[in-house]
Scaffold this active site. Structure first.
Site, short mmCIF file in Angstrom:
data_model
loop_
_atom_site.label_atom_id
_atom_site.label_comp_id
_atom_site.label_asym_id
_atom_site.label_seq_id
_atom_site.Cartn_x
_atom_site.Cartn_y
_atom_site.Cartn_z
N ASN A 53 0.55 -0.84 0.30
CA ASN A 53 -0.16 0.13 -0.18
C ASN A 53 0.46 1.06 -0.11
O ASN A 53 0.30 2.38 -0.09
CB ASN A 53 -1.12 -0.34 1.49
CG ASN A 53 -2.09 -1.43 1.45
OD1 ASN A 53 -2.26 -1.80 0.49
ND2 ASN A 53 -2.28 -1.24 2.24
N ASN A 58 -3.72 -5.79 3.91
CA ASN A 58 -5.15 -5.04 4.77
C ASN A 58 -6.30 -4.04 4.27
O ASN A 58 -6.91 -3.21 3.95
CB ASN A 58 -4.18 -4.24 5.36
CG ASN A 58 -3.39 -4.84 6.41
OD1 ASN A 58 -3.45 -6.08 6.49
ND2 ASN A 58 -1.83 -4.44 6.45
N SER A 88 5.67 -7.66 8.68
CA SER A 88 4.70 -7.39 8.18
C SER A 88 3.58 -8.23 7.81
O SER A 88 4.65 -8.95 7.21
CB SER A 88 5.29 -5.53 7.19
OG SER A 88 5.17 -6.28 6.20
N GLY A 143 2.56 -7.40 4.25
CA GLY A 143 3.29 -7.51 3.02
C GLY A 143 4.44 -8.63 3.03
O GLY A 143 4.43 -9.28 2.19
N TRP A 150 7.78 -0.03 -0.35
CA TRP A 150 8.92 0.92 -0.52
C TRP A 150 8.68 1.98 0.93
O TRP A 150 7.84 2.95 0.64
CB TRP A 150 8.81 2.24 -1.77
CG TRP A 150 9.44 3.11 -1.90
CD1 TRP A 150 9.40 5.27 -1.53
CD2 TRP A 150 10.74 3.58 -2.47
NE1 TRP A 150 10.33 5.22 -1.66
CE2 TRP A 150 11.11 4.63 -1.81
CE3 TRP A 150 11.73 2.34 -2.85
CZ2 TRP A 150 12.86 5.06 -2.08
CZ3 TRP A 150 12.94 2.36 -2.88
CH2 TRP A 150 13.81 3.61 -2.42
N HIS A 190 0.84 5.89 2.61
CA HIS A 190 -0.29 4.25 1.72
C HIS A 190 -0.46 5.50 0.87
O HIS A 190 -0.35 7.12 0.57
CB HIS A 190 -1.28 4.11 1.71
CG HIS A 190 -0.78 3.57 3.94
ND1 HIS A 190 -1.07 4.02 5.29
CD2 HIS A 190 0.09 2.57 3.80
CE1 HIS A 190 -1.01 3.55 6.12
NE2 HIS A 190 -0.30 2.69 5.40
N HIS A 220 7.24 -3.06 13.47
CA HIS A 220 7.36 -3.06 12.08
C HIS A 220 9.37 -2.84 12.35
O HIS A 220 9.14 -1.59 12.50
CB HIS A 220 7.26 -3.10 10.98
CG HIS A 220 5.54 -3.91 11.36
ND1 HIS A 220 5.86 -4.76 11.36
CD2 HIS A 220 4.47 -3.53 11.04
CE1 HIS A 220 3.67 -5.53 11.85
NE2 HIS A 220 3.67 -3.70 11.02
#
Length: 355
Positions: free
Chosen positions: A142, A165, A273, A275, A295, A309, A321
């Protein structure tokens, strides 16, 4: 007495004299416990210097070359995922890997376990419901780097799209992030914050889920004890209204093993995380993996400020994180050709001239 015997006798005498002069003392219990705590802390959060944001961005710019897939690297990493974590069988809780009566520990808590009874067992599919291996996967983070990226069409070309999420996918974002979804994660904290734990009204939640079409909703119901009830409410809510989405519960053993895998490779955080969990799973389930929106920095490749985001600038809790560490690991996998990380805007076809 031989010279060796005299030397040994003299040495023992010297040691005895030192022992009388400097008697051993035992550390207090509190001091011993403190030493253990410090050693554990250094193991979990070792002291070392991570490159700062500017250094990482400059390093990425300096190392950029034309990306090429490397099937050897991809196969090797897939084998490592299979050996440590077995995503093909353990990605989700199923009747095969979680039989009735089995006890499992929450992966995010040390003191709590749960036993699978008839009511929870009936919620699991028979086996992982994917036709494996998945061919071409896109894992969409995101990150604000997706804004104005024009990557939506490229993302939607993947055979299997994973998202994190419950992100917004309304028309204002589809050019950048696409609209296709096969699997999307939903943390219990999101159910609490956005939908009041589904205690008062379920309509808002059901309406929000429609954007994800016939996708799997992947929930860590058994990571923290406080997350179990909200996750079960999601399952029953979608079932009651006959929604198109299917809830899958993350297997806590899979999540725990993924955490150990990355910890052994230098990522030290309270928790990975969402991700990175998804990318790890994709590397074990898919033949090709491309990732977007990974990123975690405040500027883009050109040094221009970007939001956290693509849809807002709400920052995460600090210290939970280790996003820069995660990025460096993923960047390494990109460099060796095991996955493809999209950092530049995607090329969009030029508009056709009007007659």
């Amino acid at each position: 007495m031989s010279p060796c015997g005299r030397a040994l006798h003299t040495s023992r005498g010297a040691m005895a004299m030192l022992a009388r002069k400097f008697p051993r003392t035992r550390l207090p219990v509190g001091a011993s416990a403190l030493c253990v705590v410090v050693l554990c802390w250094l193991y979990i959060f070792p002291v070392y210097r991570l490159p700062n944001e500017k250094e990482i961005v400059q390093g990425v710019l300096a190392q950029r070359t034309a990306w090429r897939t490397n099937q050897t690297s991809a196969s090797l990493f897939r084998r490592q995922m299979e050996d440590c974590c077995d995503p093909a069988h353990l990605f989700a809780m199923t009747k095969m890997n979680s039989p009735m009566g089995k006890s499992l520990w929450y992966d995010g808590e040390l003191l709590y376990s749960f036993t699978i009874d008839n009511s929870t067992y009936s919620l699991f599919p028979q086996a992982t419901p994917f036709q494996l291996p998945l061919k071409k996967c896109a894992v969409v983070g995101n990150g604000g780097i997706l804004k104005m990226s024009g990557c939506g069409r490229q993302i939607d070309e993947a055979n299997f799209v994973m998202r994190c999420n419950l992100p917004p996918l309304s028309s204002e974002y589809t050019r950048d992030v696409g609209s296709k979804t096969q699997l999307v994660t939903a943390n219990p904290s999101i159910i609490r914050q956005r939908f009041e734990n589904l205690l008062w009204s379920r309509k808002k939640f059901v309406d929000n889920m429609k954007i994800y079409n016939h996708s799997y909703i992947y929930m860590p119901a058994f990571s923290m004890k406080t997350g179990t009830e909200p996750s079960l409410r999601v399952y029953y809510t979608l079932k009651d209204v006959g929604a198109n989405q299917t809830v899958l519960f993350a297997n806590p053993n899979f999540l725990r093993n993924i955490g150990k895998f990355w910890k052994s490779r230098g990522i030290h955080a309270k928790r990975l995380s969402t991700g990175l969990f998804l990318v790890s799973a994709a590397l074990g389930l898919c033949e090709e993996v491309s990732i977007y929106g990974f990123w975690p920095f405040s500027v883009n490749m050109q040094g221009d400020p970007i939001s956290h985001h693509y849809y807002d600038n709400v920052l995460p809790f600090s210290g939970y994180h280790a996003m820069p560490e995660e990025f460096l690991q993923l960047w390494y996998l990109h460099k060796i050709g095991a996955l493809r990380m999209q950092l530049d805007p995607c090329e969009e076809p030029s508009p056709q001239p009007t007659s």
